[in-house]
Enzyme design. Structure first.
Site, PDB file in Angstrom:
ATOM      1  N   ARG A  49       0.852  -1.200   0.000  1.00 37.09           N
ATOM      2  CA  ARG A  49       0.000   0.000   0.000  1.00 37.09           C
ATOM      3  C   ARG A  49       0.887   1.250   0.000  1.00 37.09           C
ATOM      4  O   ARG A  49       0.480   2.327  -0.408  1.00 37.09           O
ATOM      5  CB  ARG A  49      -0.951  -0.010   1.207  1.00 37.09           C
ATOM      6  CG  ARG A  49      -1.812   1.220   1.328  1.00 37.09           C
ATOM      7  CD  ARG A  49      -3.145   0.970   2.048  1.00 37.09           C
ATOM      8  NE  ARG A  49      -3.035   0.095   3.203  1.00 37.09           N
ATOM      9  CZ  ARG A  49      -2.558   0.473   4.397  1.00 37.09           C
ATOM     10  NH1 ARG A  49      -2.132   1.700   4.591  1.00 37.09           N
ATOM     11  NH2 ARG A  49      -2.509  -0.397   5.384  1.00 37.09           N
ATOM     12  N   TYR A 102     -11.059  19.930 -18.062  1.00 35.85           N
ATOM     13  CA  TYR A 102     -11.665  18.612 -17.920  1.00 35.85           C
ATOM     14  C   TYR A 102     -12.892  18.738 -17.024  1.00 35.85           C
ATOM     15  O   TYR A 102     -12.811  19.258 -15.918  1.00 35.85           O
ATOM     16  CB  TYR A 102     -10.661  17.609 -17.340  1.00 35.85           C
ATOM     17  CG  TYR A 102     -11.242  16.233 -17.268  1.00 35.85           C
ATOM     18  CD1 TYR A 102     -11.608  15.552 -18.429  1.00 35.85           C
ATOM     19  CD2 TYR A 102     -11.481  15.618 -16.052  1.00 35.85           C
ATOM     20  CE1 TYR A 102     -12.180  14.290 -18.375  1.00 35.85           C
ATOM     21  CE2 TYR A 102     -12.053  14.361 -15.987  1.00 35.85           C
ATOM     22  CZ  TYR A 102     -12.399  13.701 -17.155  1.00 35.85           C
ATOM     23  OH  TYR A 102     -12.970  12.466 -17.092  1.00 35.85           O
ATOM     24  N   ASP A 173      -2.425  20.414 -15.692  1.00 37.93           N
ATOM     25  CA  ASP A 173      -2.902  19.097 -16.128  1.00 37.93           C
ATOM     26  C   ASP A 173      -2.373  18.913 -17.550  1.00 37.93           C
ATOM     27  O   ASP A 173      -2.844  19.544 -18.491  1.00 37.93           O
ATOM     28  CB  ASP A 173      -4.438  19.060 -16.078  1.00 37.93           C
ATOM     29  CG  ASP A 173      -5.000  17.699 -16.516  1.00 37.93           C
ATOM     30  OD1 ASP A 173      -4.330  16.981 -17.270  1.00 37.93           O
ATOM     31  OD2 ASP A 173      -6.138  17.381 -16.098  1.00 37.93           O
ATOM     32  N   LYS A 198      -4.977   8.130 -20.486  1.00 43.86           N
ATOM     33  CA  LYS A 198      -5.078   8.650 -21.846  1.00 43.86           C
ATOM     34  C   LYS A 198      -3.812   8.347 -22.647  1.00 43.86           C
ATOM     35  O   LYS A 198      -3.517   7.199 -22.895  1.00 43.86           O
ATOM     36  CB  LYS A 198      -5.410  10.145 -21.804  1.00 43.86           C
ATOM     37  CG  LYS A 198      -6.538  10.495 -20.821  1.00 43.86           C
ATOM     38  CD  LYS A 198      -7.896   9.957 -21.247  1.00 43.86           C
ATOM     39  CE  LYS A 198      -8.963  10.087 -20.166  1.00 43.86           C
ATOM     40  NZ  LYS A 198      -9.124  11.429 -19.627  1.00 43.86           N
TER      41      LYS A 198
END
Ligand SMILES: *Cc1c(COP(=O)(O)O)cnc(C)c1O
Length: 365
Positions: A49, A102, A173, A198
């Site tokens: 984790r 976005y 971004d 993407k």
């Protein structure tokens, strides 16, 4: 390895070699899948984790590509974006964000605003003066360039140069441009985020996200919070996205070449009233001479292009953006967004052109 002699490696070389395991005879030279929750004590990773070999490889590769010191990976782009906002935006802090970006980044920020968590200042990112005026007193300036879906360009270098020391953190971004076309940290930005779903992954088969920065304090917080919240990408996704990154430069260059051809031909098409293409990247938007239904039919009746959301796939995708209720209301109903892939440009054009002529424009009136 980041240099050959004194010279920094090109992005094309970095995509191929970054994050590979050490060269040891008989060992694999590509990154594998390590399905393990716990590892032998005493190493860098003990409980996965908090870290595992796949993330290490992915994070070092993306950090090198974005020319930052550290990267932290996430199970999706939105996980990266929301984790970062949580850490860098103070209670009732000010966030500057583009009019168009976005839609779920904006949706998240608007939700925070309506609950009083932040004050949101919405700006036209094509105006550096407007961004800098809004940045006064803000915690974060959030940028996308090109923006989604209207492809506006922000002058990232000028905006970063205009932000005073101790001013807001500038986040870019960089999902749409990718580090092949634009490296925001070198332009003065503090942080870069990606939906690795993407272009980085490139095959629409895995969700992932990543944040890159030279800001040690913020990156340590992000790493710690990711472990505490258990916001962890899977080993298969990590493997798939690393594999995708190996061909990133080739794919982005080819897709951009195709996008230029398609944008140019759309500009002189009788059924098209407006084209949005800033000359960079593989995304093109355009408005058709017709209704929302006509635009939906254009998207439904192509055979090579796939009617789907998302972007950055090897295959070309198209969709009418306003079919999403969360999309900004000032985006025209007849706007179609293309994510151009790596197929043959003439095949893509003929397929799109046939659907346009069948469904829109003066020929039918
Ligand atoms: C898709 C996308 C996101 C969100 O990423 P997910 O991986 O879908 O969570 C964020 N920003 C941009 C520009 C995107 O295209």
């Amino acid at each position: 390895m980041t240099h050959i002699g004194e010279r920094p490696l090109s992005v094309a070389t970095t995509t191929v070699i970054a994050g590979r395991p050490p060269r040891r005879p008989g060992e694999p030279f590509s990154v594998g899948i390590t399905p393990a929750s716990a590892l032998h004590a005493g190493g860098d990773n003990e409980y996965t984790r908090y870290g595992n070999p796949g993330w290490d490889a992915f994070e070092s590769a993306i950090a090198e590509l974005e020319r930052g010191r550290w990267a932290v990976c996430y199970p999706s782009g939105m996980a990266a974006i929301t984790a970062l906002l949580d850490v860098v935006v103070s209670e009732r802090g000010i966030v500057v964000a583009p009019h168009h970006a976005y839609f779920e980044t904006l949706g998240f920020l608007r939700g925070w605003q309506s609950r009083g968590r932040i004050q949101l200042r919405s700006v036209d990112v094509t105006s550096t003066a407007a961004v800098l005026a809004a940045a006064k007193g803000a915690d974060v300036v959030w940028l996308e360039s090109p923006t989604n879906p209207t492809m506006e360009l922000a002058d990232i270098s000028a905006i970063c140069a205009g932000i005073p020391r101790g001013g807001p953190i500038v986040v870019v971004d960089n999902t749409t441009a990718t580090p092949v076309l634009q490296q925001p940290l070198d332009m003065g930005a503090d942080m870069v985020v990606h939906s690795a779903t993407k272009h980085l992954g490139g095959h629409s088969d895995a969700l992932m996200g990543v944040t890159v920065s030279n800001n040690e304090a913020v990156m340590n917080r992000l790493r710690e919070e990711r472990g505490l919240r258990g916001c962890t990408p899977g080993v298969l996704e990590t493997f798939l996205v690393i594999r995708g990154v190996r061909t990133l430069a080739l794919r982005v260059e080819r897709a951009q070449d195709n996008a230029r051809v398609i944008a140019e031909r759309l500009r002189s098409h009788s059924a098209v009233t407006r084209v949005y293409y800033p000359g960079i990247g593989a995304m093109v938007s355009f408005e058709v001479d017709g209704s929302a239904d006509d635009a939906d039919n254009v998207c439904a009746q192509t055979e090579i292009w796939t009617n789907a959301t998302s972007l950055g796939d090897v295959g070309s995708l198209l969709e009418r953006r306003r079919r999403w209720t969360g999309e900004s209301v000032d985006i025209p109903e007849s706007l179609i967004r293309l994510s151009v892939g790596i197929e043959g440009a003439d095949d893509l054009w003929d397929d799109l052109n046939r659907s346009l002529l069948r469904n829109c424009g003066t020929r039918l009136r």
